[in-house]
Design an enzyme around this catalytic site. Structure first.
Site, PDB file in Angstrom:
ATOM      1  N   ALA A  66       0.857  -1.182   0.000  1.00  0.00           N
ATOM      2  CA  ALA A  66       0.000   0.000   0.000  1.00  0.00           C
ATOM      3  C   ALA A  66       0.895   1.234   0.000  1.00  0.00           C
ATOM      4  CB  ALA A  66      -0.895  -0.011   1.233  1.00  0.00           C
ATOM      5  N   GLY A 109       0.589  -5.121   0.702  1.00  0.00           N
ATOM      6  CA  GLY A 109      -0.520  -5.184  -0.246  1.00  0.00           C
ATOM      7  C   GLY A 109      -0.124  -5.810  -1.575  1.00  0.00           C
ATOM      8  N   GLU A 112      -0.396  -9.418  -1.033  1.00  0.00           N
ATOM      9  CA  GLU A 112      -1.833  -9.718  -0.919  1.00  0.00           C
ATOM     10  C   GLU A 112      -2.513  -9.687  -2.288  1.00  0.00           C
ATOM     11  OE1 GLU A 112      -2.070  -6.557   2.244  1.00  0.00           O
ATOM     12  OE2 GLU A 112      -3.473  -8.014   3.085  1.00  0.00           O
ATOM     13  N   GLU A 132       3.922  -5.306   7.217  1.00  0.00           N
ATOM     14  CA  GLU A 132       3.072  -4.301   7.878  1.00  0.00           C
ATOM     15  C   GLU A 132       3.441  -4.088   9.338  1.00  0.00           C
ATOM     16  OE1 GLU A 132       1.988  -6.718   5.863  1.00  0.00           O
ATOM     17  OE2 GLU A 132       0.515  -5.907   4.471  1.00  0.00           O
TER      18      GLU A 132
HETATM   19  N1  CO8 Z   1       4.579   3.300  -0.357  1.00  0.00           N
HETATM   20  C1  CO8 Z   1       5.008   4.480  -0.846  1.00  0.00           C
HETATM   21  N2  CO8 Z   1       6.207   4.657  -1.427  1.00  0.00           N
HETATM   22  C2  CO8 Z   1       7.000   3.568  -1.542  1.00  0.00           C
HETATM   23  C3  CO8 Z   1       6.631   2.311  -1.050  1.00  0.00           C
HETATM   24  C4  CO8 Z   1       5.352   2.198  -0.433  1.00  0.00           C
HETATM   25  N3  CO8 Z   1       4.898   1.010   0.034  1.00  0.00           N
HETATM   26  N4  CO8 Z   1       7.645   1.449  -1.279  1.00  0.00           N
HETATM   27  C5  CO8 Z   1       8.614   2.142  -1.901  1.00  0.00           C
HETATM   28  N5  CO8 Z   1       8.232   3.431  -2.065  1.00  0.00           N
HETATM   29  C6  CO8 Z   1       9.005   4.513  -2.676  1.00  0.00           C
HETATM   30  C7  CO8 Z   1      10.117   4.969  -1.778  1.00  0.00           C
HETATM   31  O1  CO8 Z   1       9.649   5.870  -0.807  1.00  0.00           O
HETATM   32  C8  CO8 Z   1      11.059   5.612  -2.779  1.00  0.00           C
HETATM   33  O2  CO8 Z   1      10.547   6.889  -3.104  1.00  0.00           O
HETATM   34  P1  CO8 Z   1      11.566   8.178  -3.148  1.00  0.00           P
HETATM   35  O3  CO8 Z   1      12.494   7.837  -4.301  1.00  0.00           O
HETATM   36  O4  CO8 Z   1      10.657   9.311  -3.414  1.00  0.00           O
HETATM   37  O5  CO8 Z   1      12.261   8.209  -1.841  1.00  0.00           O
HETATM   38  C9  CO8 Z   1      10.892   4.733  -4.018  1.00  0.00           C
HETATM   39  O6  CO8 Z   1       9.650   4.042  -3.841  1.00  0.00           O
HETATM   40  C10 CO8 Z   1      11.983   3.677  -4.150  1.00  0.00           C
HETATM   41  O7  CO8 Z   1      12.061   2.948  -2.942  1.00  0.00           O
HETATM   42  P2  CO8 Z   1      13.411   2.724  -2.123  1.00  0.00           P
HETATM   43  O8  CO8 Z   1      14.346   3.855  -2.364  1.00  0.00           O
HETATM   44  O9  CO8 Z   1      13.038   2.429  -0.714  1.00  0.00           O
HETATM   45  O10 CO8 Z   1      13.944   1.425  -2.859  1.00  0.00           O
HETATM   46  P3  CO8 Z   1      14.919   0.303  -2.247  1.00  0.00           P
HETATM   47  O11 CO8 Z   1      15.299  -0.565  -3.399  1.00  0.00           O
HETATM   48  O12 CO8 Z   1      15.980   0.934  -1.431  1.00  0.00           O
HETATM   49  O13 CO8 Z   1      14.000  -0.539  -1.214  1.00  0.00           O
HETATM   50  C11 CO8 Z   1      12.002  -1.725  -0.527  1.00  0.00           C
HETATM   51  C12 CO8 Z   1      12.943  -1.309  -1.703  1.00  0.00           C
HETATM   52  C13 CO8 Z   1      12.733  -2.681   0.424  1.00  0.00           C
HETATM   53  C14 CO8 Z   1      10.804  -2.431  -1.160  1.00  0.00           C
HETATM   54  C15 CO8 Z   1      11.558  -0.474   0.247  1.00  0.00           C
HETATM   55  O14 CO8 Z   1      11.080   0.497  -0.675  1.00  0.00           O
HETATM   56  C16 CO8 Z   1      10.457  -0.735   1.233  1.00  0.00           C
HETATM   57  O15 CO8 Z   1      10.700  -1.262   2.309  1.00  0.00           O
HETATM   58  N6  CO8 Z   1       9.202  -0.323   0.923  1.00  0.00           N
HETATM   59  C17 CO8 Z   1       8.091  -0.431   1.803  1.00  0.00           C
HETATM   60  C18 CO8 Z   1       7.597  -1.858   1.866  1.00  0.00           C
HETATM   61  C19 CO8 Z   1       6.449  -1.976   2.830  1.00  0.00           C
HETATM   62  O16 CO8 Z   1       6.547  -1.764   4.017  1.00  0.00           O
HETATM   63  N7  CO8 Z   1       5.272  -2.369   2.293  1.00  0.00           N
HETATM   64  C20 CO8 Z   1       4.112  -2.596   3.083  1.00  0.00           C
HETATM   65  C21 CO8 Z   1       3.275  -1.398   3.092  1.00  0.00           C
HETATM   66  S1  CO8 Z   1       1.954  -1.576   4.251  1.00  0.00           S
HETATM   67  C22 CO8 Z   1       0.778  -2.388   3.400  1.00  0.00           C
HETATM   68  O17 CO8 Z   1       0.938  -2.803   2.288  1.00  0.00           O
HETATM   69  C23 CO8 Z   1      -0.494  -2.515   4.132  1.00  0.00           C
HETATM   70  C24 CO8 Z   1      -1.418  -3.498   3.443  1.00  0.00           C
HETATM   71  C25 CO8 Z   1      -2.814  -3.120   3.660  1.00  0.00           C
HETATM   72  C26 CO8 Z   1      -3.646  -3.391   2.455  1.00  0.00           C
HETATM   73  C27 CO8 Z   1      -2.981  -3.014   1.185  1.00  0.00           C
HETATM   74  C28 CO8 Z   1      -3.946  -2.723   0.113  1.00  0.00           C
HETATM   75  C29 CO8 Z   1      -3.311  -2.328  -1.188  1.00  0.00           C
END
Ligand code: CO8
Length: 258
Positions: A66, A109, A112, A132
């Site tokens: 998400a 997500g 999921e 999450e």
């Molecule tokens: N939301 C918003 N922005 C994101 C997300 C995200 N989930 N993941 C990555 N991005 C963005 C980063 O902020 C970054 O943006 P910017 O360049 O502006 O800083 C860009 O994408 C690239 O990401 P990274 O620089 O972090 O890339 P890396 O290769 O260093 O890392 C990772 C990749 C490990 C995937 C890292 O981006 C990460 O940990 N992301 C978050 C993963 C996460 O926690 N996901 C779970 C989210 S919670 C959720 O899904 C709740 C589910 C509920 C239902 C969902 C319904 C759809």
């Protein structure tokens, strides 16, 4: 025809392809993307020219979850009244088979969404997780339920409680993934699989999906009864006559989807 901003939508013969396309955010699933995926998938589901759907992302990410930046300010009464994330349920309720073709991150997500699909093809680069917990929340579109049904309690608990990612090999061993393919062949394999499915009798494919999904919703005796009713019903289709005649005549069947 609709125009979309966060996804790419293509027809490949009888296959409907949806590509998540927010590369700067690793395909994070914001509200617009949710609405667009659900709209495009629903349109394909209703289209008699389409027999199977494929949902894919990029080489780096299927979807990284998400959109954290969009949801961080959410409050309970608003999301409750809006039925936030409710539209994703419509994806799980599609009648035609849906293949998820996953390369790179399928987190939160994103994992999921892949599990909402019927067949999960993984590139050898795929990484699955429910992180999450690290954000102080839990999965919201079925992760705790579908992951547990797919891989069992012990592994689901460990993954969900620690937020650890698992690679394609582990995911296949655990039963989350249908098949692993080399990353550069992911899309072609997914489309080939989808074409195979789309060439089957459409009523039979829908009956098959309904019947397999029944295994997750009911007792064994009820599931077998449900399957038997649909099996009997299949003999009302012209495609059953065609499929069996073609076998007897040693030729490929030409299904009319009726
Ligand atoms: N939301 C918003 N922005 C994101 C997300 C995200 N989930 N993941 C990555 N991005 C963005 C980063 O902020 C970054 O943006 P910017 O360049 O502006 O800083 C860009 O994408 C690239 O990401 P990274 O620089 O972090 O890339 P890396 O290769 O260093 O890392 C990772 C990749 C490990 C995937 C890292 O981006 C990460 O940990 N992301 C978050 C993963 C996460 O926690 N996901 C779970 C989210 S919670 C959720 O899904 C709740 C589910 C509920 C239902 C969902 C319904 C759809």
């Amino acid at each position: 025809t609709e125009t979309y901003e966060t996804i790419l939508v293509e027809r490949k013969g009888r296959v409907g392809l949806i590509t998540l396309n927010r590369p700067k955010a690793l395909n994070a699933l914001n509200t617009q993307l949710m609405n667009e995926v659900v709209a495009a998938a629903t349109a394909f589901d209703r289209d008699p020219e389409i027999g199977c759907l494929v949902i894919t992302g990029s080489e780096k990410a299927f979807a990284a979850g998400a959109d954290i930046k969009e949801m961080q300010g959410n409050r309970f009464p608003d999301v409750y009244l809006d039925d936030w994330l409710g539209p994703w349920d419509r994806l799980g309720a599609l009648r035609k088979p849906v293949i998820a073709a996953v390369a790179g991150f399928a987190l939160g997500g994103g994992c999921e969404l892949a599990m909402l699909c019927d067949v999960l093809l993984a590139a050898d680069t795929a990484k699955f997780g429910q992180p999450e917990i690290k954000l102080g929340v839990i999965p919201g579109i079925g992760g705790s339920q579908r992951l547990t049904r797919a891989v069992g309690k012990a592994k689901a608990m460990e993954l969900c409680l620690t937020g650890r990612m698992m690679g394609a090999e582990e995911a296949e061993r655990a039963g989350l993934v249908s098949r692993i393919v080399p990353a550069d062949q992911l899309l072609s394999e997914a489309l080939a699989t989808a074409e195979t499915i789309a060439a089957m009798s459409a009523p039979a494919a829908i009956m098959m999906k309904e019947s397999v999904n029944r295994a997750f919703e009911t007792t064994l005796a009820e599931g077998v009864r449900f399957e038997r009713r649909l099996f009997h019903a299949a003999f009302a289709t012209a495609d059953q006559k065609e499929g069996m005649t073609a076998f007897a005549e040693k030729r490929p069947p030409e299904f009319q989807n009726r």
